[in-house]
Scaffold this motif. Structure first.
Motif, PDB file in Angstrom:
ATOM      1  N   LEU A 242       0.829  -1.207   0.000  1.00  0.00           N
ATOM      2  CA  LEU A 242       0.000   0.000   0.000  1.00  0.00           C
ATOM      3  C   LEU A 242       0.869   1.266   0.000  1.00  0.00           C
ATOM      4  CD1 LEU A 242      -2.820  -0.994   2.510  1.00  0.00           C
ATOM      5  CD2 LEU A 242      -3.085  -0.559   0.068  1.00  0.00           C
ATOM      6  N   HIS A 243       1.925   1.242   0.802  1.00  0.00           N
ATOM      7  CA  HIS A 243       2.789   2.427   0.921  1.00  0.00           C
ATOM      8  C   HIS A 243       3.513   2.704  -0.389  1.00  0.00           C
ATOM      9  CE1 HIS A 243       6.463   4.682   1.939  1.00  0.00           C
ATOM     10  NE2 HIS A 243       5.709   5.267   2.862  1.00  0.00           N
ATOM     11  N   ASP A 244       4.040   1.655  -1.006  1.00  0.00           N
ATOM     12  CA  ASP A 244       4.840   1.854  -2.217  1.00  0.00           C
ATOM     13  C   ASP A 244       3.991   1.987  -3.472  1.00  0.00           C
ATOM     14  OD1 ASP A 244       7.002   1.588  -0.572  1.00  0.00           O
ATOM     15  OD2 ASP A 244       7.408  -0.513  -1.097  1.00  0.00           O
ATOM     16  N   GLY A 245       2.765   1.507  -3.424  1.00  0.00           N
ATOM     17  CA  GLY A 245       1.941   1.518  -4.620  1.00  0.00           C
ATOM     18  C   GLY A 245       0.808   2.513  -4.574  1.00  0.00           C
ATOM     19  N   ALA A 246      -0.357   2.052  -4.124  1.00  0.00           N
ATOM     20  CA  ALA A 246      -1.568   2.874  -4.191  1.00  0.00           C
ATOM     21  C   ALA A 246      -1.443   4.157  -3.374  1.00  0.00           C
ATOM     22  CB  ALA A 246      -2.762   2.057  -3.707  1.00  0.00           C
ATOM     23  N   GLN A 247      -0.820   4.062  -2.171  1.00  0.00           N
ATOM     24  CA  GLN A 247      -0.713   5.263  -1.337  1.00  0.00           C
ATOM     25  C   GLN A 247       0.130   6.332  -2.026  1.00  0.00           C
ATOM     26  OE1 GLN A 247       0.401   4.604   2.762  1.00  0.00           O
ATOM     27  NE2 GLN A 247       1.407   6.590   2.898  1.00  0.00           N
ATOM     28  N   ALA A 248       1.252   5.912  -2.630  1.00  0.00           N
ATOM     29  CA  ALA A 248       2.109   6.883  -3.316  1.00  0.00           C
ATOM     30  C   ALA A 248       1.371   7.541  -4.476  1.00  0.00           C
ATOM     31  CB  ALA A 248       3.373   6.189  -3.814  1.00  0.00           C
ATOM     32  N   ARG A 249       0.593   6.760  -5.209  1.00  0.00           N
ATOM     33  CA  ARG A 249      -0.150   7.331  -6.335  1.00  0.00           C
ATOM     34  C   ARG A 249      -1.243   8.278  -5.855  1.00  0.00           C
ATOM     35  NH1 ARG A 249       1.300   5.045 -10.989  1.00  0.00           N
ATOM     36  NH2 ARG A 249       2.286   2.967 -10.949  1.00  0.00           N
ATOM     37  N   LEU A 250      -1.903   7.934  -4.756  1.00  0.00           N
ATOM     38  CA  LEU A 250      -2.951   8.816  -4.225  1.00  0.00           C
ATOM     39  C   LEU A 250      -2.366  10.127  -3.721  1.00  0.00           C
ATOM     40  CD1 LEU A 250      -5.160   6.173  -2.379  1.00  0.00           C
ATOM     41  CD2 LEU A 250      -5.714   7.415  -4.468  1.00  0.00           C
ATOM     42  N   VAL A 251      -1.183  10.054  -3.067  1.00  0.00           N
ATOM     43  CA  VAL A 251      -0.528  11.291  -2.606  1.00  0.00           C
ATOM     44  C   VAL A 251      -0.171  12.169  -3.787  1.00  0.00           C
ATOM     45  CG1 VAL A 251       1.543  12.199  -1.496  1.00  0.00           C
ATOM     46  CG2 VAL A 251       0.318  10.293  -0.453  1.00  0.00           C
ATOM     47  N   ALA A 252       0.409  11.542  -4.832  1.00  0.00           N
ATOM     48  CA  ALA A 252       0.774  12.309  -6.026  1.00  0.00           C
ATOM     49  C   ALA A 252      -0.466  12.916  -6.683  1.00  0.00           C
ATOM     50  CB  ALA A 252       1.505  11.406  -7.013  1.00  0.00           C
ATOM     51  N   MET A 253      -1.566  12.159  -6.671  1.00  0.00           N
ATOM     52  CA  MET A 253      -2.802  12.666  -7.263  1.00  0.00           C
ATOM     53  C   MET A 253      -3.331  13.860  -6.465  1.00  0.00           C
ATOM     54  SD  MET A 253      -6.210  10.507  -8.307  1.00  0.00           S
ATOM     55  CE  MET A 253      -6.619  10.154  -6.605  1.00  0.00           C
ATOM     56  N   GLY A 254      -3.219  13.780  -5.128  1.00  0.00           N
ATOM     57  CA  GLY A 254      -3.646  14.912  -4.304  1.00  0.00           C
ATOM     58  C   GLY A 254      -2.836  16.159  -4.577  1.00  0.00           C
ATOM     59  N   MET A 255      -1.517  16.016  -4.737  1.00  0.00           N
ATOM     60  CA  MET A 255      -0.667  17.167  -5.064  1.00  0.00           C
ATOM     61  C   MET A 255      -1.034  17.727  -6.432  1.00  0.00           C
ATOM     62  SD  MET A 255       2.968  15.664  -3.653  1.00  0.00           S
ATOM     63  CE  MET A 255       3.859  17.109  -4.211  1.00  0.00           C
ATOM     64  N   SER A 256      -1.315  16.822  -7.392  1.00  0.00           N
ATOM     65  CA  SER A 256      -1.705  17.294  -8.726  1.00  0.00           C
ATOM     66  C   SER A 256      -3.005  18.078  -8.671  1.00  0.00           C
ATOM     67  CB  SER A 256      -1.861  16.103  -9.673  1.00  0.00           C
ATOM     68  OG  SER A 256      -0.624  15.446  -9.840  1.00  0.00           O
ATOM     69  N   LEU A 257      -3.946  17.610  -7.870  1.00  0.00           N
ATOM     70  CA  LEU A 257      -5.212  18.327  -7.749  1.00  0.00           C
ATOM     71  C   LEU A 257      -5.009  19.711  -7.128  1.00  0.00           C
ATOM     72  CD1 LEU A 257      -7.589  15.425  -6.630  1.00  0.00           C
ATOM     73  CD2 LEU A 257      -7.527  16.564  -8.848  1.00  0.00           C
ATOM     74  N   GLY A 258      -4.077  19.800  -6.164  1.00  0.00           N
ATOM     75  CA  GLY A 258      -3.781  21.116  -5.596  1.00  0.00           C
ATOM     76  C   GLY A 258      -3.203  22.057  -6.637  1.00  0.00           C
ATOM     77  N   THR A 259      -2.312  21.540  -7.472  1.00  0.00           N
ATOM     78  CA  THR A 259      -1.736  22.369  -8.540  1.00  0.00           C
ATOM     79  C   THR A 259      -2.808  22.757  -9.553  1.00  0.00           C
ATOM     80  OG1 THR A 259       0.345  21.156  -8.287  1.00  0.00           O
ATOM     81  CG2 THR A 259       0.067  22.451 -10.298  1.00  0.00           C
ATOM     82  N   ILE A 260      -3.688  21.825  -9.864  1.00  0.00           N
ATOM     83  CA  ILE A 260      -4.776  22.110 -10.815  1.00  0.00           C
ATOM     84  C   ILE A 260      -5.661  23.227 -10.274  1.00  0.00           C
ATOM     85  CG2 ILE A 260      -6.880  21.149 -11.836  1.00  0.00           C
ATOM     86  CD1 ILE A 260      -5.386  18.440 -11.942  1.00  0.00           C
ATOM     87  N   GLU A 261      -5.935  23.184  -8.978  1.00  0.00           N
ATOM     88  CA  GLU A 261      -6.784  24.217  -8.368  1.00  0.00           C
ATOM     89  C   GLU A 261      -6.165  25.600  -8.519  1.00  0.00           C
ATOM     90  OE1 GLU A 261      -9.082  25.000  -4.095  1.00  0.00           O
ATOM     91  OE2 GLU A 261      -7.467  23.523  -4.247  1.00  0.00           O
ATOM     92  N   ALA A 262      -4.813  25.649  -8.428  1.00  0.00           N
ATOM     93  CA  ALA A 262      -4.144  26.942  -8.563  1.00  0.00           C
ATOM     94  C   ALA A 262      -4.060  27.408 -10.014  1.00  0.00           C
ATOM     95  CB  ALA A 262      -2.734  26.856  -7.964  1.00  0.00           C
ATOM     96  N   LEU A 263      -4.020  26.458 -10.977  1.00  0.00           N
ATOM     97  CA  LEU A 263      -3.832  26.805 -12.380  1.00  0.00           C
ATOM     98  C   LEU A 263      -5.125  26.889 -13.183  1.00  0.00           C
ATOM     99  CD1 LEU A 263      -0.732  24.573 -13.268  1.00  0.00           C
ATOM    100  CD2 LEU A 263      -0.756  27.043 -12.896  1.00  0.00           C
ATOM    101  N   ILE A 264      -6.232  26.485 -12.592  1.00  0.00           N
ATOM    102  CA  ILE A 264      -7.457  26.339 -13.377  1.00  0.00           C
ATOM    103  C   ILE A 264      -7.907  27.651 -14.012  1.00  0.00           C
ATOM    104  CG2 ILE A 264      -9.083  26.719 -11.465  1.00  0.00           C
ATOM    105  CD1 ILE A 264     -10.677  24.313 -12.685  1.00  0.00           C
ATOM    106  N   GLU A 265      -7.586  28.802 -13.394  1.00  0.00           N
ATOM    107  CA  GLU A 265      -7.966  30.094 -13.966  1.00  0.00           C
ATOM    108  C   GLU A 265      -6.804  30.729 -14.723  1.00  0.00           C
ATOM    109  OE1 GLU A 265      -9.534  32.586 -10.946  1.00  0.00           O
ATOM    110  OE2 GLU A 265     -11.320  31.358 -10.582  1.00  0.00           O
ATOM    111  N   LYS A 266      -5.552  30.529 -14.234  1.00  0.00           N
ATOM    112  CA  LYS A 266      -4.386  31.160 -14.872  1.00  0.00           C
ATOM    113  C   LYS A 266      -3.979  30.433 -16.154  1.00  0.00           C
ATOM    114  CE  LYS A 266      -2.487  32.703 -10.432  1.00  0.00           C
ATOM    115  NZ  LYS A 266      -1.317  32.620  -9.520  1.00  0.00           N
ATOM    116  N   ASP A 267      -3.983  29.092 -16.126  1.00  0.00           N
ATOM    117  CA  ASP A 267      -3.505  28.313 -17.269  1.00  0.00           C
ATOM    118  C   ASP A 267      -4.406  27.090 -17.451  1.00  0.00           C
ATOM    119  OD1 ASP A 267      -2.134  27.068 -19.285  1.00  0.00           O
ATOM    120  OD2 ASP A 267      -0.179  27.066 -18.293  1.00  0.00           O
ATOM    121  N   PRO A 268      -5.587  27.300 -18.034  1.00  0.00           N
ATOM    122  CA  PRO A 268      -6.536  26.183 -18.175  1.00  0.00           C
ATOM    123  C   PRO A 268      -5.971  24.990 -18.952  1.00  0.00           C
ATOM    124  CG  PRO A 268      -7.581  28.284 -18.664  1.00  0.00           C
ATOM    125  CD  PRO A 268      -6.116  28.568 -18.560  1.00  0.00           C
ATOM    126  N   ALA A 269      -5.126  25.250 -19.963  1.00  0.00           N
ATOM    127  CA  ALA A 269      -4.574  24.147 -20.760  1.00  0.00           C
ATOM    128  C   ALA A 269      -3.683  23.250 -19.904  1.00  0.00           C
ATOM    129  CB  ALA A 269      -3.786  24.703 -21.943  1.00  0.00           C
TER     130      ALA A 269
END
Length: 435
Positions: A242-269
């Motif tokens: 879980l730590h090396d697989g699914a958990q790592a991917r979920l953490v990375a996905m959470g960080m990506s969503l945070g970045t998306i939230e910041a870029l959604i208005e500045k850089d939609p592409a």
């Protein structure tokens, strides 16, 4: 489709095959079994002279090889499982003459040795007679048919065919009718006579009830601590996956969503690109979680039971696996899970290491001596398997030990290898499964 009824129908092929098997067994009984019985008795008698000290372990090893061969034939020809009852040899036997003496003493103290010797004598008498009946019925029936075709002229007056005195064509016709009746009877009873031969063997060379209980208590004592360690190791493996697989991917996905939230208005592409990556990561995490859950408890096992799960395992093997399942219902989840993963490990070992061309898997539940799930895996490979080689068998032993189950391995050099497992358990859901 249930094919068991079809297998029970009489057929000429089955009758002739049983006759050939009976002839082979009769030759083994009167030839090999009788010779080994005489050798065993003479060798044991010569122990007092010192010669038997060196010859007896060798002769007894031949006896066990012969008994193991009969166990393999019983499983292949009649579906009769005969687990090996032998105690494992101590690992700390010394080399040289001292080791030979220790081996001799150990073998003579094993009750299975004396049961094997008794079986040799019984096999040479009762086993021989039982095995000889199938070919004798075929041959005698054919002789009766030939009487009508003119054999009565060769035999002449005074020859008796059964209870019929052969005197002419009329008596030849009577002989033919009797011969036809014998052949018809042979079509029905020949397979059962061969099975009776193996049942005689099982009554003598299978583990006794007392031996089974003693071994189960000993094995339970040895494996309780291992079972706790195994459970802890399994939990650590799940945590690591879980730590090396699914958990790592979920953490990375959470960080990506945070970045998306910041870029959604500045850089939609750019936000759209990161969103596609997050979707891909979520799919990969879901796949890894499904694989992890499947490794803990396969869906086919949960939905269809042990019988169908074992058949699904057999279909995935690299070598042919003949499966015979007779289960009157389903068992508790821990029992089915332990049995499933034990079967999986044994089949995988056979496919990877045995060099076998065929594997036989027999699963059935017995109530004759208490509720017991019995599993036998037999292959025709090179042999040499041992509980001391590798960690796979030890892992199975620990898994079964947590349920008061036992594992036995019989694998002489040049084979065959028979792995038997027994788990005390009761039916919790009635109805045939996987049979």
């Amino acid at each position: 489709m249930d094919t068991s009824a079809g297998r029970r129908r009489p057929s000429i092929r089955r009758s002739l095959l049983a006759a050939a098997q009976g002839l082979a067994l009769a030759l083994l009984s009167i030839g090999v079994s009788l010779a080994l019985f005489i050798l065993s008795v003479v060798s044991i008698a010569l122990i007092v002279t010192g010669v038997g000290v060196f010859t007896t372990p060798v002769v007894l090893s031949w006896v066990r090889m012969h008994a193991n061969q009969r166990r393999l034939l019983a499983s292949q020809w009649s579906g009769v499982a005969i687990p090996p009852p032998y105690r494992p040899l101590p690992r700390d036997m010394r080399p040289g003459v001292t080791g030979v003496v220790e081996r001799l003493i150990f073998l003579l103290k094993d009750p299975a040795t004396w049961r094997d010797i008794l079986w040799l004598l019984v096999d040479a008498v009762a086993g021989f007679v039982t095995a000889l009946f199938p070919p004798a019925m075929i041959a005698y029936g054919v002789e009766g048919l030939l009487m009508m075709l003119g054999l009565w002229r060769v035999m002449g007056d005074g020859y008796w065919y059964g209870f019929i005195r052969v005197e002419g064509f009329v008596s030849g016709v009577q002989c033919a009718l009797l011969g036809a009746a014998l052949l018809a009877t042979a079509m029905w009873v020949n397979p059962y006579l061969v099975k009776a031969h193996f049942l005689i063997a099982r009554s003598l060379i299978a583990p006794t009830r007392g031996a089974q209980l003693a071994r189960r208590v000993e094995r339970l004592y040895e494996t309780r601590h291992d079972a706790v360690d195994s459970s802890a190791a399994e939990l650590r493996r799940i945590e690591r996956d879980l730590h090396d697989g699914a958990q790592a991917r979920l953490v990375a996905m959470g960080m990506s969503l945070g970045t998306i939230e910041a870029l959604i208005e500045k850089d939609p592409a750019k936000a759209k690109e990161l969103l596609a990556q997050a979707r891909s990561s979520s799919a990969e995490a879901l796949t890894e979680l499904r694989d992890l859950v499947r490794g803990i408890h396969p869906p086919v096992l949960a939905e269809r039971g042990l019988g169908d799960a074992a058949k699904a395992l057999a279909l995935r093997m690299q070598i042919p696996v003949e499966v015979d399942v007779e289960l009157p219902g389903r068992f508790e989840e821990p029992v089915e899970s332990a049995a499933y993963f034990a079967i999986s490990e044994v089949l995988t070992n056979a496919a990877k290491h045995s060099g076998a061309s065929m594997v036989w898997l027999d699963i059935h539940h017995s109530r004759s001596a208490g509720d017991m799930l019995r599993i036998a895996v037999t292959d025709n490979g090179r042999g040499g398997a041992s509980l001391d080689k590798g960690t796979g068998m030890r892992g199975i032993e620990r898994r079964l030990g947590s349920l008061d189950g036992v594992l036995a391995v019989s694998s002489p050099p040049d084979g065959p290898t028979m792995v038997t497992m027994e788990i005390p358990c009761e039916i919790v859901v009635a109805g045939p499964t996987g049979s």
